[in-house]
Design an enzyme around this catalytic site. Structure first.
Site, PDB file in Angstrom:
ATOM      1  N   ASN A 107     101.570  63.137  73.233  1.00 55.51           N
ATOM      2  CA  ASN A 107     100.588  62.395  72.410  1.00 55.51           C
ATOM      3  C   ASN A 107      99.504  63.322  71.866  1.00 55.51           C
ATOM      4  O   ASN A 107      98.309  63.082  72.012  1.00 55.51           O
ATOM      5  CB  ASN A 107      99.979  61.223  73.191  1.00 55.51           C
ATOM      6  CG  ASN A 107      99.178  61.667  74.389  1.00 55.51           C
ATOM      7  OD1 ASN A 107      99.433  62.721  74.967  1.00 55.51           O
ATOM      8  ND2 ASN A 107      98.204  60.868  74.767  1.00 55.51           N
ATOM      9  N   ASP A 317      98.414  63.430  85.606  1.00 52.53           N
ATOM     10  CA  ASP A 317      97.908  62.810  84.369  1.00 52.53           C
ATOM     11  C   ASP A 317      96.650  63.549  83.878  1.00 52.53           C
ATOM     12  O   ASP A 317      95.700  62.935  83.375  1.00 52.53           O
ATOM     13  CB  ASP A 317      97.632  61.309  84.539  1.00 52.53           C
ATOM     14  CG  ASP A 317      97.602  60.568  83.197  1.00 52.53           C
ATOM     15  OD1 ASP A 317      97.839  61.200  82.147  1.00 52.53           O
ATOM     16  OD2 ASP A 317      97.321  59.356  83.205  1.00 52.53           O
ATOM     17  N   PHE A 335      89.508  57.529  77.744  1.00 55.50           N
ATOM     18  CA  PHE A 335      90.099  57.487  79.083  1.00 55.50           C
ATOM     19  C   PHE A 335      90.606  58.873  79.482  1.00 55.50           C
ATOM     20  O   PHE A 335      91.120  59.608  78.647  1.00 55.50           O
ATOM     21  CB  PHE A 335      91.294  56.529  79.092  1.00 55.50           C
ATOM     22  CG  PHE A 335      90.938  55.086  78.869  1.00 55.50           C
ATOM     23  CD1 PHE A 335      90.421  54.320  79.906  1.00 55.50           C
ATOM     24  CD2 PHE A 335      91.119  54.484  77.628  1.00 55.50           C
ATOM     25  CE1 PHE A 335      90.112  52.971  79.711  1.00 55.50           C
ATOM     26  CE2 PHE A 335      90.820  53.145  77.427  1.00 55.50           C
ATOM     27  CZ  PHE A 335      90.302  52.383  78.470  1.00 55.50           C
TER      28      PHE A 335
END
Ligand SMILES: [Zn+2]
Ligand SMILES: [Zn+2]
Length: 436
Positions: A107, A317, A335
């Protein structure tokens, strides 16, 4: 990588790591031994002996020697946000955290949804301090509509598919993605979130969000998608890997699916087994993550899931963000947190020291389990395997200081936290890539 023939060396090996406790979850080995490498490969694992002839000898007495750690879920921000992280700085952060291999999520800006983009990642990865594996998009531009040319991406070397950062909202698109990925025997990594149910949310929906008057993301936003993907995995017989499991309900759904023999695997992050939504009372935007930090019950469920094997892997992550981006009102902050340099310490402190996992169990979730899911060559210590090795001081205590991270970004909620277990040395391809 191999030295040309005819060069005489006075040494038997390039590198020897002596006297450490070697833990290799794949073979079950757990004991004191020497490990020697030549030409980037492990050549000997033997009872410790005093006169090993190696160019470099690392004294690992009192240390734990494990396969080079693998993080199957990191965001490296290149291309597009090189001010926050690059493939190179991400790799520096990785080896400082004991990771010899990392998988980068697609992404980026633009996303990794075509062959040229994958080639760009692998070209940049040549200068990286660790192995970098590329994950390719499921859909073009991650719009959730049209599948990428998955065959092209596989030819360029992707190890999995994911639209991580956002869910694949359409069940039909997900079904088609699974039918294709099955032909390549690669998993689809699913960011499970029903975006309608979580719409506008900035933290876990519960009593803390109510007290703070913040818009919540309910557990069911994750769980309905976990349930959908389990059914799709069962129907297509393809491999689904659930990213960053965060709720008790998700753990239970996956536990039952595994019992029924469905090809499903999953990961949990260190922050989801360490922190709860209570930390949001501090309004620290570095604790704003997606999926959000949840309740103590969820944390305990994740720990039980790790213990009984429902949760296969620990993945970071790692999601770098600049200070400017995070230093805004909580509602508007992006986030994500940086996790590569705190993951091992949190595993040791929260899981091993608190007796949820043994050392071999914990190390399996950072080595052989992700290696198997992604068909990677690392993650094991055996003869003629790549000499990717991490040396850990299990007793070392240290305090997290994000300003000293190798990552370009410092967005960690763990600053000031005392951890046990520190990476002493990370060896990639037989060479020291990081030394404390
Ligand atoms: Zn995600
Ligand atoms: Zn992610």
């Amino acid at each position: 990588m191999n030295k040309p023939h005819g060069i005489k060396s006075n040494y038997d090996f390039d590198l020897a790591i002596t006297g450490g406790r070697i833990i290799d979850p794949e073979s079950g080995r757990d004991g004191i031994a020497d490990i020697c490498a030549r030409d980037g490969m492990i050549k000997v694992i033997q009872k410790t002996e005093p006169k090993v002839r190696a160019r470099e000898i690392i004294d690992a007495r009192g240390k734990i020697v494990v396969p080079g750690l693998i993080d199957m879920h990191a965001h490296l921000r290149e291309p597009g946000r090189e001010d926050e992280e690059t493939i190179y700085t991400g790799s520096c952060s990785a080896v400082a955290g004991g990771f010899a291999s990392i998988c980068c999520m697609p992404n980026t800006h633009p996303p990794i949804d075509n062959q040229e983009a994958v080639k760009f990642i692998y070209q940049k990865a040549q200068d990286a301090k660790c192995r970098v594996y590329c994950i390719g998009c499921v859909t073009k531009e991650q719009k959730g509509e049209e599948l990428t040319e998955m065959n092209d991406l596989v030819q360029a070397g992707v190890v999995a598919f994911s639209d991580d950062g956002r869910p694949v909202a359409s069940g039909q698109v997900m079904r088609n993605a699974l039918e294709y990925s099955k032909m390549f025997d690669l998993p689809v990594i699913s960011h499970c979130e029903d975006a309608n149910l979580s719409d506008g949310g900035v933290m876990h929906e519960g009593f803390v969000s109510t007290e703070l008057g913040m818009c919540g993301m309910p557990s069911i936003a994750e769980e309905v998608m976990v349930a959908r993907d389990i059914k799709l995995a069962e129907f297509t017989e393809a491999r689904v890997h659930i990213a960053h499991v965060s709720t008790e309900g998700s753990v239970e759904l996956i536990r039952q699916a595994k019992k029924r023999g469905i090809l499903i695997t999953c990961e949990a992050t260190p922050h989801h087994f360490t922190l709860t939504h209570e930390i949001i009372r501090t309004f620290d935007a570095n604790a704003k993550v997606n999926p959000p930090l949840r309740t103590e019950r969820d944390v305990q469920a994740i720990k039980r899931g790790l213990k009984d094997g429902t949760i296969d892997c620990v993945a970071t992550d790692h999601a770098p963000h600049s200070v400017e981006e995070k230093d805004v009102e909580f509602d508007f902050a992006p986030f994500g947190l940086v996790g590569l340099e705190t993951a091992l310490g949190l595993v040791v402190t929260e899981l091993i020291e608190k007796k949820f996992l043994s050392w071999p169990q914990a190390i399996a979730k950072l080595t052989i389990n992700p290696a198997r899911i992604l068909n990677l060559p690392g993650g094991r210590l055996k003869l003629n395997a790549p000499a990717d090795i991490t040396i850990i001081d299990p007793k070392a205590s240290w305090t997290v200081d994000p300003s000293r991270f190798q990552s370009k970004s410092k967005n960690s909620p763990f600053g000031g936290r005392k951890l046990r277990g520190k990476v002493v040395c990370t060896i990639v391809d037989g060479k020291v890539a990081y030394r404390q």
